[in-house]
Every structure is written in C-alpha cells, then in structure tokens.
Design a protein around this motif. Structure first.
Motif, short mmCIF file in Angstrom:
data_model
loop_
_atom_site.label_atom_id
_atom_site.label_comp_id
_atom_site.label_asym_id
_atom_site.label_seq_id
_atom_site.Cartn_x
_atom_site.Cartn_y
_atom_site.Cartn_z
N VAL A 59 0.85 -1.20 0.00
CA VAL A 59 0.00 0.00 0.00
C VAL A 59 0.88 1.25 0.00
CG1 VAL A 59 -1.64 1.35 1.38
CG2 VAL A 59 -2.01 -1.10 1.04
N LEU A 60 1.93 1.24 0.81
CA LEU A 60 2.83 2.39 0.85
C LEU A 60 3.51 2.61 -0.51
CD1 LEU A 60 4.49 2.06 4.36
CD2 LEU A 60 2.89 3.81 3.61
N ILE A 61 3.96 1.53 -1.14
CA ILE A 61 4.59 1.66 -2.46
C ILE A 61 3.59 2.20 -3.47
CG2 ILE A 61 5.46 0.31 -4.42
CD1 ILE A 61 7.65 0.90 -2.42
N SER A 62 2.36 1.77 -3.40
CA SER A 62 1.33 2.28 -4.29
C SER A 62 1.17 3.80 -4.11
CB SER A 62 0.00 1.57 -4.03
OG SER A 62 -1.02 2.12 -4.81
N GLY A 63 1.15 4.25 -2.87
CA GLY A 63 1.08 5.67 -2.58
C GLY A 63 2.32 6.41 -3.10
N ASN A 70 2.40 12.30 -9.80
CA ASN A 70 1.80 13.63 -9.77
C ASN A 70 2.78 14.75 -9.41
OD1 ASN A 70 -0.95 13.12 -10.52
ND2 ASN A 70 -1.17 12.08 -8.56
N THR A 71 3.87 14.44 -8.75
CA THR A 71 4.79 15.50 -8.31
C THR A 71 6.14 15.45 -9.00
OG1 THR A 71 5.77 14.21 -6.51
CG2 THR A 71 3.76 15.47 -6.00
N GLY A 72 6.49 14.30 -9.57
CA GLY A 72 7.82 14.14 -10.16
C GLY A 72 8.91 13.95 -9.12
N GLN A 73 8.49 13.78 -7.85
CA GLN A 73 9.44 13.60 -6.75
C GLN A 73 9.12 12.31 -6.01
OE1 GLN A 73 9.59 17.07 -4.17
NE2 GLN A 73 9.00 18.39 -5.87
N HIS A 74 10.10 11.83 -5.26
CA HIS A 74 9.86 10.66 -4.41
C HIS A 74 9.45 11.09 -3.01
CE1 HIS A 74 11.02 7.50 -7.09
NE2 HIS A 74 12.24 7.98 -7.27
N VAL A 75 8.64 10.27 -2.38
CA VAL A 75 8.31 10.46 -0.98
C VAL A 75 9.60 10.23 -0.19
CG1 VAL A 75 7.02 9.45 0.94
CG2 VAL A 75 5.93 9.67 -1.28
N LEU A 78 6.95 9.71 5.73
CA LEU A 78 5.52 9.41 5.76
C LEU A 78 4.66 10.67 5.64
CD1 LEU A 78 5.33 6.60 8.47
CD2 LEU A 78 5.22 6.34 5.99
N ALA A 79 5.11 11.76 6.22
CA ALA A 79 4.34 13.01 6.19
C ALA A 79 4.14 13.54 4.76
CB ALA A 79 5.02 14.06 7.05
N ASP A 80 5.01 13.12 3.83
CA ASP A 80 4.88 13.58 2.45
C ASP A 80 3.55 13.15 1.81
OD1 ASP A 80 7.37 14.72 2.67
OD2 ASP A 80 8.40 13.20 1.47
N PHE A 81 2.98 12.07 2.28
CA PHE A 81 1.70 11.60 1.74
C PHE A 81 0.56 12.55 2.07
CE2 PHE A 81 3.83 7.37 2.14
CZ PHE A 81 3.81 7.05 0.80
N TYR A 97 -2.27 11.21 -0.71
CA TYR A 97 -2.14 9.96 -1.46
C TYR A 97 -2.46 8.72 -0.65
CZ TYR A 97 -0.42 12.96 -5.03
OH TYR A 97 -0.35 13.94 -5.96
N LEU A 98 -2.50 8.85 0.65
CA LEU A 98 -2.89 7.73 1.52
C LEU A 98 -3.74 8.28 2.65
CD1 LEU A 98 0.42 5.70 1.89
CD2 LEU A 98 -1.54 5.10 0.49
N GLY A 99 -4.61 7.43 3.18
CA GLY A 99 -5.38 7.79 4.37
C GLY A 99 -4.49 7.64 5.59
#
Length: 146
Positions: A59-63, A70-75, A78-81, A97-99
């Motif tokens: 699920v995290l990888i999917s996010g 959408n951003t062209g950047q990597h997470v 966790l707060a980046d989601f 991107y995640l709940g």
C-alpha cells in the motif's frame, strides 16, 4: 433428549474445569511460563503478522508511485503523503495519497527512505530494530517502469 443435553453440559463443564486446573499447574512451573512466553513471541513474529506487514508495504509503495506520478518527486518521509512538497500548490499536488498510515503489526512506525531513483519502504519487524534480518522491505524505482 434431556440426558443428551445433561451429558453435554457435564462434558463441557469437565473440560473447562480440567483446563482451569491445567492453567494453575502451568503457573507453578517456571519452564512452562518460559515456554508460554516463547510461544507468544513466535505468534507475534508469525506468518500472519508478516503477511499483514507485507500488504502494508505494498500500500505504501502504491502511494509512493501516485505521489511520484503527480509530483515528479519521491516520498522521503511518511508526512509527504499528507501535504504537498515545497513550492507546489494543493491543486497541483492532487493529494493526499494515503489515508491513515498504520503502524506495522508489531506496533512500529513504517519507514520510507528514498534517493533520486529509488524508494524503500520498511517495517522493522518483530524486534523493532532497523537493519537486521527480521526487517521487511519493499523497493520501487521509477526507472523500472513498474
């Protein structure tokens, strides 16, 4: 019919009584208590927890993939989601991107690490220590096209 019901009640009562007595005997034996604690630890590190943690990693990888798309950047954490990267508006960001991001089955916070090409998500596993053999990890690279 009443004798069958009575027999069932007597049988169940006898089983419960024997199980209760067995529990008292086990508590008096130090070896039995050690065995119980080891069994509890095995269950906490068992296959069910491992499968659940692996699903959380997916699920995290999917996010991470959605975020990157959408951003062209990597997470990078966790707060980046939950909030847009610096210099990007909410509208451009299209998140969150995640709940709610849950702890792993052992109660440890999930970890996200990244560089320019790769994102690694990990659970520290049953012992909660990062970097040893019980860690569970999943990696994604934007160059892999997956």
């Amino acid at each position: 019919m009443k004798t069958h019901g009575f027999t069932l009640i007597v049988s169940v009562s006898a089983c419960l009584l024997l199980m209760g007595c067995g529990g008292v005997v086990e508590q008096d034996s130090g070896q039995q208590n050690d065995k119980k604690e080891n069994t509890i630890k095995e269950k906490k590190g068992g296959a069910l927890y491992t499968r659940l943690a692996n699903e959380q990693l997916k699920v995290l990888i999917s996010g991470c993939k959605k975020y990157h798309y959408n951003t062209g950047q990597h997470v990078s954490k966790l707060a980046d989601f939950k909030s847009p990267p610096e210099g990007m508006s909410e509208k451009e960001w299209k998140g969150p991107y995640l709940g709610k991001i849950l702890a792993d089955p052992w109660g440890n916070e999930m970890i996200v690490e990244s560089n320019e090409e790769t994102v690694l998500v990990l659970s520290c596993g049953p012992n909660g220590l990062k970097g040893d053999s019980d860690d569970l990890t999943l990696e994604w690279s934007n160059s892999s096209g997956k």
